[in-house]
Scaffold this motif. Structure first.
Motif, short mmCIF file in Angstrom:
data_model
loop_
_atom_site.label_atom_id
_atom_site.label_comp_id
_atom_site.label_asym_id
_atom_site.label_seq_id
_atom_site.Cartn_x
_atom_site.Cartn_y
_atom_site.Cartn_z
N LEU A 191 0.88 -1.11 -0.15
CA LEU A 191 0.09 -0.09 0.06
C LEU A 191 0.87 1.14 0.04
O LEU A 191 0.45 2.32 -0.79
N GLU A 192 1.84 1.19 0.82
CA GLU A 192 2.93 2.54 0.70
C GLU A 192 3.34 2.70 -0.66
O GLU A 192 3.54 3.82 -1.04
N VAL A 193 3.84 1.69 -1.47
CA VAL A 193 4.35 1.74 -2.77
C VAL A 193 3.40 2.15 -3.70
O VAL A 193 3.51 3.35 -4.49
N GLY A 194 2.19 1.79 -3.62
CA GLY A 194 0.99 2.12 -4.53
C GLY A 194 0.65 3.61 -3.96
O GLY A 194 0.25 4.41 -5.06
N ARG A 195 0.77 4.08 -2.85
CA ARG A 195 0.12 5.42 -2.52
C ARG A 195 1.45 6.26 -2.78
O ARG A 195 1.01 7.56 -2.94
N ALA A 196 2.56 6.08 -3.09
CA ALA A 196 3.61 6.98 -3.58
C ALA A 196 3.65 7.39 -4.94
O ALA A 196 4.44 8.40 -5.39
N VAL A 197 2.98 6.81 -5.67
CA VAL A 197 2.58 7.12 -7.15
C VAL A 197 1.65 8.01 -7.59
O VAL A 197 0.60 8.01 -6.76
N ASP A 198 1.97 9.09 -8.39
CA ASP A 198 1.05 9.97 -8.75
C ASP A 198 0.05 9.11 -9.89
O ASP A 198 0.40 8.92 -11.04
N ARG A 199 -1.25 8.92 -9.45
CA ARG A 199 -2.06 7.92 -10.33
C ARG A 199 -2.37 8.71 -11.46
O ARG A 199 -2.77 7.99 -12.57
N ALA A 200 -2.39 10.00 -11.52
CA ALA A 200 -2.90 10.85 -12.48
C ALA A 200 -1.89 10.65 -13.72
O ALA A 200 -2.47 11.08 -14.81
N SER A 201 -0.77 10.35 -13.46
CA SER A 201 0.21 10.49 -14.47
C SER A 201 0.27 9.08 -15.22
O SER A 201 1.20 8.92 -16.07
N LEU A 202 -0.38 8.20 -14.65
CA LEU A 202 -0.32 6.55 -15.22
C LEU A 202 -1.30 6.57 -16.31
O LEU A 202 -2.44 7.19 -16.38
N PRO A 203 -0.94 5.72 -17.25
CA PRO A 203 -1.81 5.24 -18.37
C PRO A 203 -3.12 4.80 -17.72
O PRO A 203 -2.89 4.03 -16.52
N VAL A 204 -4.37 4.71 -18.50
CA VAL A 204 -5.58 4.15 -17.78
C VAL A 204 -5.25 2.62 -17.40
O VAL A 204 -5.66 2.33 -16.31
N ASP A 205 -4.67 1.99 -18.33
CA ASP A 205 -4.77 0.56 -18.02
C ASP A 205 -3.83 0.21 -16.76
O ASP A 205 -4.36 -0.63 -15.99
N VAL A 206 -2.71 0.86 -16.61
CA VAL A 206 -2.08 0.83 -15.48
C VAL A 206 -2.44 1.33 -14.13
O VAL A 206 -2.72 0.68 -13.10
N ARG A 207 -3.29 2.48 -14.28
CA ARG A 207 -4.02 3.07 -13.15
C ARG A 207 -5.12 2.08 -12.58
O ARG A 207 -5.46 1.66 -11.43
N VAL A 208 -5.74 1.18 -13.58
CA VAL A 208 -6.84 0.14 -13.22
C VAL A 208 -6.02 -1.22 -12.49
O VAL A 208 -6.55 -1.47 -11.50
N GLU A 209 -4.84 -1.53 -13.02
CA GLU A 209 -4.20 -2.49 -12.47
C GLU A 209 -3.81 -2.40 -11.15
O GLU A 209 -3.77 -3.01 -10.20
N LEU A 210 -3.20 -1.04 -11.12
CA LEU A 210 -2.73 -0.56 -9.59
C LEU A 210 -3.95 -0.62 -8.61
O LEU A 210 -3.93 -0.93 -7.47
N ALA A 211 -5.27 -0.27 -8.97
CA ALA A 211 -6.47 -0.18 -8.09
C ALA A 211 -6.68 -1.54 -7.63
O ALA A 211 -7.10 -1.87 -6.50
N ILE A 212 -6.62 -2.60 -8.81
CA ILE A 212 -6.96 -3.97 -8.22
C ILE A 212 -5.92 -4.49 -7.20
O ILE A 212 -6.01 -5.37 -6.30
#
Length: 280
Positions: free
Chosen positions: A111-132
């Protein structure tokens, strides 16, 4: 297997190597990509062979990480993904890193690793995979309600199918099942199945799918005038077919039903029970 079997973007990363070494590494990477689904162990061997010859190339370390993950070697996957991020400066494998941290039993770190990333800068498919992946980490911590919240993202559209939709829908179904909301879980799993089926259809099939779900409702003159002044709805792209949902369908009255209703309102009833006109 030839170097040309490797995508050009990956081959470009090998330009710092000698020609002979670059060709050998390219063949190993291409074989790893070909075998990853059917024989992940052999794919990993090819990735390691490439790493021995080109350990400072980002795509090589990425391939080692992916094949290690596929073989359940999560500590190696974490190490290689960190190296890949450091070399490339990219976050396109952040979801895999979060999931690998889960694999070594560190959901808090995930969770710490995932929260440290700016999700708005990620491609949509990567953002969805991160949410999962983040949702999975919440489940590991028995934070089931928060696991569901991780999946409440704009890409969760039950009416359309994108490449990420089946996995996202299935993840939501799994969380709902953990929460004991079985009926909703079944509904979302069905949506996952329908989305996967829709994505596998040909373009012609998708057109048929969309057309079959259009409900034609008779309009009176006033409604037709209003409709003429409205803009037509945006066409659904072929990559996002409209999905049917039985729970939202409703019965549409027939033309005869509407005629009967109008006749009753005006006091005219031409049914046999009213006697109709008297015989001459």
């Amino acid at each position: 297997m030839t170097p040309q079997d490797l995508p050009s973007a990956a081959r470009n990363e090998l330009k710092t190597l000698s020609k002979e070494n670059a060709e050998q590494v390219a063949r190993h990477l291409a074989m790893a990509a070909r075998l990853i689904d059917e024989d992940p162990a052999r794919a990993h061997e090819h990735a390691l062979a490439a790493s021995r010859s080109a350990g400072r190339i980002a795509v090589v370390r990425e391939t080692v990480a992916i094949t290690a993950y596929a073989n359940g070697d999560f500590p190696l996957a974490v190490r290689e993904l960190r190296t890949y991020r450091r070399i490339s400066g990219r976050d396109d494998q952040i979801a895999l890193l979060v999931d690998s941290e889960r694999g070594v039993g560190r959901p808090d770190r995930a969770l710490e690793v995932g929260r440290a990333v700016d999700r708005a800068s990620l491609p949509v498919d990567v953002r969805v995979e991160l949410a999962i992946a983040m949702s999975g980490a919440r489940l590991d911590l028995r934070e089931n309600e928060r696991a569901l919240q991780e999946l409440d993202i704009p890409e969760l559209d039950p009416q359309r199918a994108f490449s990420w939709s089946p996995g996202l829908f299935a993840a939501r179904a799994a969380v709902l099942e953990e929460l004991g909301r079985h009926d909703e879980a079944v509904q979302w799993q069905r949506r996952a199945d329908v989305a996967e089926e829709a994505l596998g259809m040909s373009e012609a099939d998708l057109e048929t799918l969309v057309v079959e779900e259009v409900e034609e409702i008779p309009l009176d003159d006033e409604d037709e005038d209003e409709a003429d002044g409205e803009a037509a709805p945006e066409a659904m792209p072929a990559s996002a077919p409209r999905l049917s949902d039985d729970s939202t369908s409703s019965a549409v009255p027939s033309v005869q039903d509407e005629v009967d209703e109008i006749l009753l309102e005006t006091g005219v009833d031409d049914s046999p029970a009213s006697g109709g006109e008297s015989e001459a």
